[in-house]
Design an enzyme around this catalytic site. Structure first.
Site, PDB file in Angstrom:
ATOM      1  CB  ALA A  12      -0.932  -0.013   1.207  1.00  0.00           C
ATOM      2  CD  GLU A 117      -4.788 -18.113  -2.157  1.00  0.00           C
ATOM      3  OE1 GLU A 117      -4.950 -17.756  -0.990  1.00  0.00           O
ATOM      4  OE2 GLU A 117      -4.061 -17.520  -2.956  1.00  0.00           O
ATOM      5  CG  ASP A 219       3.603   0.276  15.302  1.00  0.00           C
ATOM      6  OD1 ASP A 219       3.244  -0.467  16.227  1.00  0.00           O
ATOM      7  OD2 ASP A 219       4.773   0.326  14.895  1.00  0.00           O
ATOM      8  CG  HIS A 240      -3.714 -18.939   6.851  1.00  0.00           C
ATOM      9  ND1 HIS A 240      -3.629 -20.287   6.587  1.00  0.00           N
ATOM     10  CD2 HIS A 240      -3.627 -18.314   5.653  1.00  0.00           C
ATOM     11  CE1 HIS A 240      -3.475 -20.458   5.276  1.00  0.00           C
ATOM     12  NE2 HIS A 240      -3.485 -19.271   4.691  1.00  0.00           N
ATOM     13  NE  ARG A 291      -7.220 -17.539   4.324  1.00  0.00           N
ATOM     14  CZ  ARG A 291      -6.377 -16.666   3.823  1.00  0.00           C
ATOM     15  NH1 ARG A 291      -6.191 -15.507   4.417  1.00  0.00           N
ATOM     16  NH2 ARG A 291      -5.729 -16.943   2.717  1.00  0.00           N
ATOM     17  CG  HIS A 351      -3.293 -14.831   7.845  1.00  0.00           C
ATOM     18  ND1 HIS A 351      -1.967 -15.014   7.528  1.00  0.00           N
ATOM     19  CD2 HIS A 351      -3.923 -14.590   6.668  1.00  0.00           C
ATOM     20  CE1 HIS A 351      -1.809 -14.904   6.224  1.00  0.00           C
ATOM     21  NE2 HIS A 351      -2.977 -14.625   5.678  1.00  0.00           N
ATOM     22  NE  ARG A 386      -7.152 -10.995   3.980  1.00  0.00           N
ATOM     23  CZ  ARG A 386      -6.180 -11.711   3.415  1.00  0.00           C
ATOM     24  NH1 ARG A 386      -5.975 -11.647   2.113  1.00  0.00           N
ATOM     25  NH2 ARG A 386      -5.410 -12.472   4.145  1.00  0.00           N
TER      26      ARG A 386
END
Ligand code: FAD
Ligand code: SIN
Length: 538
Positions: A12, A117, A219, A240, A291, A351, A386
């Site tokens: 990013a 996946e 942070d 995960h 997941r 994860h 996600r």
């Protein structure tokens, strides 16, 4: 003063920097070296629907949208999902232009090899074997290094954002820059910029067992929270399903090596000690379900059988396992495990942070001039869980969109209102050596508390216990923070405690089970909770 101050050197931050450098000066700070990021550790790949002719003929953006919404368990922002998915192909073009080499099909150099996946209905994951993140991170770092408008500062730790709100100007909370610890000298500098882009990644290190590197200490999230930005959906911590369980090793590292979901995408299956495909008892998609479902199925199986782990059987891949996943195969060999001979013992580990600093689809936070992009942010793409390989995609897309918005609202040429004077940092005394044990103990206590009480399956009772312990830790951390010269250890601990508290507070508010938040007290999904959990400081 630079036109853009970017905090973080993952996908990013660096893709934002490379794009922004065409419009002004960019300073990128990162607390370790440039390649220390979750991005560099990514294995599976980037999900994207390529143009017709290059994609799987059965695939299209609508299907990718549907898979993302399904994984997100009713909590995705559909507009965010459509927008980000539709920009997938552009993301791949951009990464390739910056030098990323994705694998091509054997014997067909014009077509990318597409992996699969969990939760994806089609093959749409572009990859560079099983070290996709390293390939992307290296190409981004090299591209950024070549740009004359970009200054890259390693070992620079952002402590806190400087905002008018914090300096007492209550009517106008806008960002002015950041206080930054130069780790090697121990000096704290003021780095001014009217446009600050926080791209500091997630907070996996709040748990004892995590796939994340040491830098993932929440942070940016904690800094944005202290600066007054709203935070949403922090209860959704994704575990995960398949991290190597190494009974020979002791300590957290024993459970931290990721075995990519792409291995299951190519045919590997999860079994228990008796060879039973237990995930099928929970979801007809079995090992390739989303997941949260697979991680919970493993957790249940481990608790039901009393076994310390379950197994990933790669035998359906035959000899292709070592060729397609050389990094995983060799790393396992280095741990003394030959996956070609015996199924891989695996357990889930923390994860990904699905929630984060609340932003719109341009990375805009509730503080003027402050943008958050990548894993630190919550755009609504991931909802309650996600979909695999959607994170690298989001990081790049949001970088592009944030830049467009910043150029519209705060173009570098535009005059910036005079900022109040920023106080210089006053450093305290070095922590006496006999105090260091307290700091390490607090780290350990925090991570164990989160692992034991705020993990895959929760209860109100455990969450309240965690909240109580975190309250004590917050008090202790305050003493370290105000009493001593700041070190990364103290700063990270302070941020982890803040992030963990946001996770627990959010989890206590959600009286239902959905996606990666599962509680025995409220085991069902409740329509009245079809909304984000938003925490605001002011
Ligand atoms: P990061 O890549 O984590 O970068 C954050 C940067 O900020 C780092 O450089 C860090 O040092 C810096 N930083 C942090 N705090 C400070 C501070 N205070 N001051 C200065 N700098 C700071 N996602 C996928 O889509 N596909 C995958 O295949 C995939 N595989 C994964 C495998 C593993 C093992 C892991 C851990 C994650 C994986 N993910 C994957 C998730 C994905 O890698 C991350 O979500 C994504 O890379 C986050 O990118 P980012 O730029 O937001 O943050
Ligand atoms: C993996 O390779 O299994 C990780 C993919 C992801 O987190 O998106």
């Amino acid at each position: 003063m630079s036109d853009f101050l970017v905090i973080g050197s993952g996908i990013a931050g660096l893709s934002f920097a490379i794009k922004a450098a065409g419009f002004g000066t960019v300073t990128v700070i990162t607390k370790g070296n440039l390649l220390e990021s979750n991005t560099a550790w990514a294995q599976g790949g980037v999900s994207a629907v390529l143009p017709e002719g290059l994609r799987d003929p059965n695939d299209n953006c609508k299907k990718h949208v549907a898979d993302t919404l399904d994984a997100g368990a009713g909590l995705c922002n559909e507009e965010a999902v459509r927008t980000i998915v539709n920009e997938g192909s552009e993301t791949i073009d951009e990464l390739v232009a910056w030098g990323t080499n994705f694998d091509k099909n054997q014997g067909d150099p014009d077509r990318y090899s597409l992996g699969k996946e969990g939760g994806h209905s089609e093959r749409r994951v572009l990859h560079a074997k099983d070290t996709t993140g390293r390939e992307i991170a290296t190409s981004l770092v090299e591209t950024a290094r070549r740009h004359p408008q970009i200054t890259l500062l390693e070992n620079h730790y952002a402590i806190d954002l400087i905002t008018t709100g914090k300096l007492g100007v209550v009517t106008d909370n806008r960002v002015l820059g950041a206080y930054v610890l130069e780790i090697k000298s121990g000096n704290v500098k003021v780095m001014e910029s009217p446009r600050v882009i926080v791209a500091t990644g997630g907070c996996g290190k709040s748990y004892l067992y995590t796939t994340n590197p040491d830098s993932a200490t929440g942070d940016g999230l904690a800094m944005c929270w202290r600066a007054g930005a709203s935070v949403s959906n922090m209860e959704f911590v994704q575990f995960h399903p398949t991290c190597f369980y190494n009974p020979a090793a002791t300590g957290p590292e024993a459970r931290s090596f990721l075995v990519s979901e792409a291995v299951r995408g190519e045919g590997a299956i999860l079994v228990n000690g008796q060879g039973h495909q237990f995930v099928k008892d929970h979801d007809p998609r079995g090992s390739l379900a989303a997941r949260d479902i697979v991680a919970r199925a493993i957790d249940t199986e481990i608790k039901r059988t009393g076994a310390p782990c379950v197994f990933l059987d790669v035998s359906p891949l035959g000899g292709t396992f070592a060729k397609r996943f050389p990094f995983i195969h060799e790393t396992l060999l280095s741990f003394g495990h030959d996956a070609l001979k015996k199924p891989i013992p695996v357990v889930p580990a923390a994860h990904y942070q699905c929630g984060g600093v609340e932003t719109d689809l341009f990375g805009k936070t509730s503080v003027r001039g402050l943008y958050a992009i990548g894993e630190v942010a919550c755009t609504g793409l991931h909802g309650a869980n996600r979909l695999a390989s959607n994170s690298l995609l989001e990081g790049n897309v949001l970088a592009r969109r944030a830049l467009g918005e910043i150029m519209r609202l705060y173009p570098p040429a535009k005059e910036v209102p005079t900022a109040p004077e920023i106080p210089i940092w006053e450093t305290g005394n070095a922590a006496p050596p006999d105090e260091l044990v307290n700091i390490y103990h607090a780290w350990d206590e925090l991570r164990r508390t989160m692992q034991d009480y705020v993990s895959i399956v929760r209860t109100d009772n455990r969450l309240r216990r965690a909240a109580y312990r975190l309250q004590n830790l917050r008090r202790e951390v305050k003493e370290f923070y105000w009493g001593y010269t700041l070190t990364p250890d103290i700063l990270e601990l302070r941020n982890l405690v803040a992030t963990a508290s946001l996770i627990v507070d959010s989890a206590l508010l959600r009286k239902e089970s959905r996606g990666s938040h599962h509680t025995l007290d409220y085991p069902n999904r409740e329509p009245r909770f079809n909304q984000n959990t938003v925490l605001r400081k002011f």
